[in-house]
Design an enzyme around this catalytic site. Structure first.
Site, PDB file in Angstrom:
ATOM      1  N   ARG A   1      37.956  -0.653  30.649  1.00  0.00           N
ATOM      2  CA  ARG A   1      37.122   0.345  31.313  1.00  0.00           C
ATOM      3  C   ARG A   1      35.997   0.761  30.369  1.00  0.00           C
ATOM      4  NH1 ARG A   1      41.898   4.055  33.796  1.00  0.00           N
ATOM      5  NH2 ARG A   1      41.893   4.876  31.698  1.00  0.00           N
TER       6      ARG A   1
ATOM      7  N   LEU B   1      44.932  25.690  36.147  1.00  0.00           N
ATOM      8  CA  LEU B   1      45.960  24.732  36.587  1.00  0.00           C
ATOM      9  C   LEU B   1      45.356  23.439  37.152  1.00  0.00           C
ATOM     10  CD1 LEU B   1      48.575  27.207  38.164  1.00  0.00           C
ATOM     11  CD2 LEU B   1      48.427  26.378  35.800  1.00  0.00           C
TER      12      LEU B   1
ATOM     13  N   ILE C   1      48.924  20.333  25.156  1.00  0.00           N
ATOM     14  CA  ILE C   1      48.880  20.892  23.796  1.00  0.00           C
ATOM     15  C   ILE C   1      48.932  22.424  23.862  1.00  0.00           C
ATOM     16  CG2 ILE C   1      47.551  21.060  21.649  1.00  0.00           C
ATOM     17  CD1 ILE C   1      46.297  18.314  22.375  1.00  0.00           C
TER      18      ILE C   1
ATOM     19  N   ASN D   1      44.387  11.540  19.447  1.00  0.00           N
ATOM     20  CA  ASN D   1      45.478  11.142  20.358  1.00  0.00           C
ATOM     21  C   ASN D   1      46.829  11.828  20.134  1.00  0.00           C
ATOM     22  OD1 ASN D   1      43.430   8.909  20.452  1.00  0.00           O
ATOM     23  ND2 ASN D   1      44.771   8.347  22.150  1.00  0.00           N
TER      24      ASN D   1
ATOM     25  N   VAL E   1      48.520   7.358  26.889  1.00  0.00           N
ATOM     26  CA  VAL E   1      49.167   6.045  26.889  1.00  0.00           C
ATOM     27  C   VAL E   1      50.655   6.142  26.534  1.00  0.00           C
ATOM     28  CG1 VAL E   1      48.445   5.438  24.528  1.00  0.00           C
ATOM     29  CG2 VAL E   1      48.946   3.645  26.147  1.00  0.00           C
TER      30      VAL E   1
ATOM     31  N   GLY F   1      33.539   3.262  28.172  1.00  0.00           N
ATOM     32  CA  GLY F   1      33.781   4.483  27.403  1.00  0.00           C
ATOM     33  C   GLY F   1      34.758   4.300  26.262  1.00  0.00           C
TER      34      GLY F   1
ATOM     35  N   THR G   1      44.944  20.660  35.513  1.00  0.00           N
ATOM     36  CA  THR G   1      45.915  19.634  35.084  1.00  0.00           C
ATOM     37  C   THR G   1      47.169  20.282  34.500  1.00  0.00           C
ATOM     38  OG1 THR G   1      44.851  19.509  32.925  1.00  0.00           O
ATOM     39  CG2 THR G   1      44.161  17.877  34.565  1.00  0.00           C
TER      40      THR G   1
ATOM     41  N   TYR H   1      32.475  12.840  28.191  1.00  0.00           N
ATOM     42  CA  TYR H   1      33.481  13.704  27.550  1.00  0.00           C
ATOM     43  C   TYR H   1      33.167  13.898  26.065  1.00  0.00           C
ATOM     44  CZ  TYR H   1      38.045  14.924  25.501  1.00  0.00           C
ATOM     45  OH  TYR H   1      39.062  15.504  24.775  1.00  0.00           O
TER      46      TYR H   1
HETATM   47  N1  LIG Z   1      45.592  15.223  24.095  1.00  0.00           N
HETATM   48  C1  LIG Z   1      44.797  14.687  23.196  1.00  0.00           C
HETATM   49  O1  LIG Z   1      45.106  13.650  22.603  1.00  0.00           O
HETATM   50  C2  LIG Z   1      43.470  15.317  22.861  1.00  0.00           C
HETATM   51  C3  LIG Z   1      42.622  14.650  21.946  1.00  0.00           C
HETATM   52  C4  LIG Z   1      41.400  15.233  21.638  1.00  0.00           C
HETATM   53  C5  LIG Z   1      41.044  16.470  22.174  1.00  0.00           C
HETATM   54  N2  LIG Z   1      41.872  17.087  23.060  1.00  0.00           N
HETATM   55  C6  LIG Z   1      41.467  18.371  23.628  1.00  0.00           C
HETATM   56  O2  LIG Z   1      42.543  19.282  23.465  1.00  0.00           O
HETATM   57  C7  LIG Z   1      42.568  20.191  24.582  1.00  0.00           C
HETATM   58  C8  LIG Z   1      43.937  20.165  25.229  1.00  0.00           C
HETATM   59  O3  LIG Z   1      44.203  18.827  25.662  1.00  0.00           O
HETATM   60  P1  LIG Z   1      45.505  18.446  26.489  1.00  0.00           P
HETATM   61  O4  LIG Z   1      45.818  17.051  26.164  1.00  0.00           O
HETATM   62  O5  LIG Z   1      46.511  19.510  26.317  1.00  0.00           O
HETATM   63  O6  LIG Z   1      44.914  18.452  27.964  1.00  0.00           O
HETATM   64  P2  LIG Z   1      45.492  19.120  29.295  1.00  0.00           P
HETATM   65  O7  LIG Z   1      44.689  18.524  30.404  1.00  0.00           O
HETATM   66  O8  LIG Z   1      46.967  19.006  29.340  1.00  0.00           O
HETATM   67  O9  LIG Z   1      45.111  20.651  29.089  1.00  0.00           O
HETATM   68  C9  LIG Z   1      43.871  21.193  29.467  1.00  0.00           C
HETATM   69  C10 LIG Z   1      44.157  22.493  30.204  1.00  0.00           C
HETATM   70  O10 LIG Z   1      42.892  23.074  30.595  1.00  0.00           O
HETATM   71  C11 LIG Z   1      43.040  23.568  31.919  1.00  0.00           C
HETATM   72  N3  LIG Z   1      41.721  23.621  32.547  1.00  0.00           N
HETATM   73  C12 LIG Z   1      40.946  22.584  32.947  1.00  0.00           C
HETATM   74  N4  LIG Z   1      39.808  23.042  33.477  1.00  0.00           N
HETATM   75  C13 LIG Z   1      39.850  24.398  33.406  1.00  0.00           C
HETATM   76  C14 LIG Z   1      38.969  25.441  33.811  1.00  0.00           C
HETATM   77  N5  LIG Z   1      37.797  25.166  34.397  1.00  0.00           N
HETATM   78  N6  LIG Z   1      39.330  26.715  33.583  1.00  0.00           N
HETATM   79  C15 LIG Z   1      40.534  27.014  33.005  1.00  0.00           C
HETATM   80  N7  LIG Z   1      41.413  26.060  32.614  1.00  0.00           N
HETATM   81  C16 LIG Z   1      41.066  24.773  32.806  1.00  0.00           C
HETATM   82  C17 LIG Z   1      43.974  22.590  32.600  1.00  0.00           C
HETATM   83  O11 LIG Z   1      44.599  23.097  33.761  1.00  0.00           O
HETATM   84  C18 LIG Z   1      44.971  22.296  31.484  1.00  0.00           C
HETATM   85  O12 LIG Z   1      46.067  23.179  31.508  1.00  0.00           O
HETATM   86  C19 LIG Z   1      41.444  19.744  25.511  1.00  0.00           C
HETATM   87  O13 LIG Z   1      40.302  20.511  25.215  1.00  0.00           O
HETATM   88  C20 LIG Z   1      41.206  18.305  25.122  1.00  0.00           C
HETATM   89  O14 LIG Z   1      39.904  17.880  25.419  1.00  0.00           O
HETATM   90  C21 LIG Z   1      43.078  16.534  23.423  1.00  0.00           C
END
Ligand SMILES: NC(=O)c1ccc[n+]([C@@H]2O[C@H](COP(=O)([O-])OP(=O)(O)OC[C@H]3O[C@@H](n4cnc5c(N)ncnc54)[C@H](O)[C@@H]3O)[C@@H](O)[C@H]2O)c1
Length: 307
Positions: free
Chosen positions: A260, A35, A14, A167, A182, A262, A37, A138
């Site tokens: 699973r 980086l 995102i 999602n 998913v 959670g 993820t 989480y």
């Molecule tokens: N994707 C979804 O459906 C969804 C739903 C609800 C909430 N969120 C939240 O939205 C945000 C973005 O989600 P996403 O799907 O893009 O996830 P993502 O894993 O693609 O992005 C998270 C980013 O945070 C970085 N990161 C992780 N730990 C770190 C640290 N200690 N220091 C610096 N950077 C760090 C990762 O490298 C990654 O680039 C997250 O906070 C997630 O919890 C996402």
């Protein structure tokens, strides 16, 4: 007028789409990401990339910002169950450091929270004031940060908007590994002629929301002049995991894997607040987006056959 923003997690799914949108508007963007993820290659070249961990980084060295989008997190439910200590140190301790920095520079924070805080709700659509039902570390970590922001507002006047994402799917979603979503997993399995792997009975329903819609809501949240607010960012429509598989290909083989911990049966957003206050509304339906992806796969396969 162009603004200067910090996007934590701006190399992720995102976050990188958000950075593209901000750059396109002419804003100046700094990305802080370790980086874990995310991918460096996803970061828009017009943004300044800083590799660092939100738990340790010397934030003042980044200078001042008009606003901070805080998306960095270990961002999925199951990994947090496997490793609650690591996820809590990033998702709570790291986040509080970001909020503290925002307070020190008087910047508004938009925080990426999660629909998972609603857990096993039985009434739908779910409103923001619905009582949480926590099923994983989480979700507890996200809810804790929601409370921290409200506390920081009352204690220190930190302005914030919490966006509770439902999602997200779309370009740059991860398609394999523990942090994959998913929709990404199924598309990847379809592409490689592998069976769809369905966890549990596949009847769990989720409110799938297109990433570009999520990005627009997130930007609207920082621009809105309210000092505090919390918004569900979901479409208000949901689909079961099996329905998603069938949207891609109803004849494709499926493998069922054990449920699973959670999980929860259903999410569906009441997005009335985001519509009324932020002027946001979702523009994309999952089936429409999936059809476009499937067409791309078919075209690619046809071209490969010709060659
Ligand atoms: N994707 C979804 O459906 C969804 C739903 C609800 C909430 N969120 C939240 O939205 C945000 C973005 O989600 P996403 O799907 O893009 O996830 P993502 O894993 O693609 O992005 C998270 C980013 O945070 C970085 N990161 C992780 N730990 C770190 C640290 N200690 N220091 C610096 N950077 C760090 C990762 O490298 C990654 O680039 C997250 O906070 C997630 O919890 C996402």
């Amino acid at each position: 007028m162009p603004k200067r923003y910090l996007v934590t997690g701006g190399a992720g799914f995102i976050g990188s789409n958000l950075v593209d949108a901000l750059v396109q508007r002419g804003d100046s963007v700094v990305v802080l990401d370790n980086l874990a993820t995310g991918k460096r290659s996803q970061v828009n070249p017009a943004a300044t990339f800083v590799e660092g961990d939100i738990r340790l980084y010397d934030f003042p060295s980044l200078g001042s910002f008009d606003g901070i989008f805080h998306l960095a997190a270990l961002s999925r439910i199951y990994p947090s169950i496997l490793n609650p200590v690591e996820s809590s140190s990033v998702n709570i301790q790291g986040s509080v450091r970001v909020f503290e920095y925002a307070r020190s520079i008087s910047a508004k924070v938009v925080f990426a929270s999660s629909s998972s805080v609603y857990g096993r709700k039985k009434t739908f659509p779910t409103r923001e004031d619905s009582f949480p039902d926590i099923q994983s570390p989480y979700s507890l970590q996200k809810l804790t940060c929601d409370y921290y922001l409200d506390l920081f507002y009352r204690l220190y006047g930190l302005r914030y908007a919490i966006v509770r994402y439902f999602n997200a799917y779309g370009e740059r979603q991860l398609s394999s590994g523990p942090y994959a979503t998913v929709v990404g997993i199924f598309l990847n399995q379809f592409l490689h002629n592998q069976p769809f792997t369905i966890i549990g009975d596949g009847l769990a329903k989720r409110d799938f929301t297109y990433v570009q819609d999520v990005v627009l809501a997130t930007i609207s949240a920082i621009e809105h002049d309210a000092e505090s607010g919390m918004y569900n960012i979901g479409t208000g429509v949901n689909h079961s995991v099996c329905e998603v598989a069938d949207m891609i290909d109803p004849g494709h083989p499926k493998i069922y894997l054990p449920q699973r911990p959670g999980g929860y049966p259903e999410t569906r957003a009441d997005n009335g607040l985001a519509r009324r206050v932020l002027g946001w509304s979702p523009t994309m339906q999952l089936s429409e987006w999936l059809q476009a992806q499937i067409q791309k796969v078919s075209l690619r396969r046809q071209r490969e056959q010709v060659v």
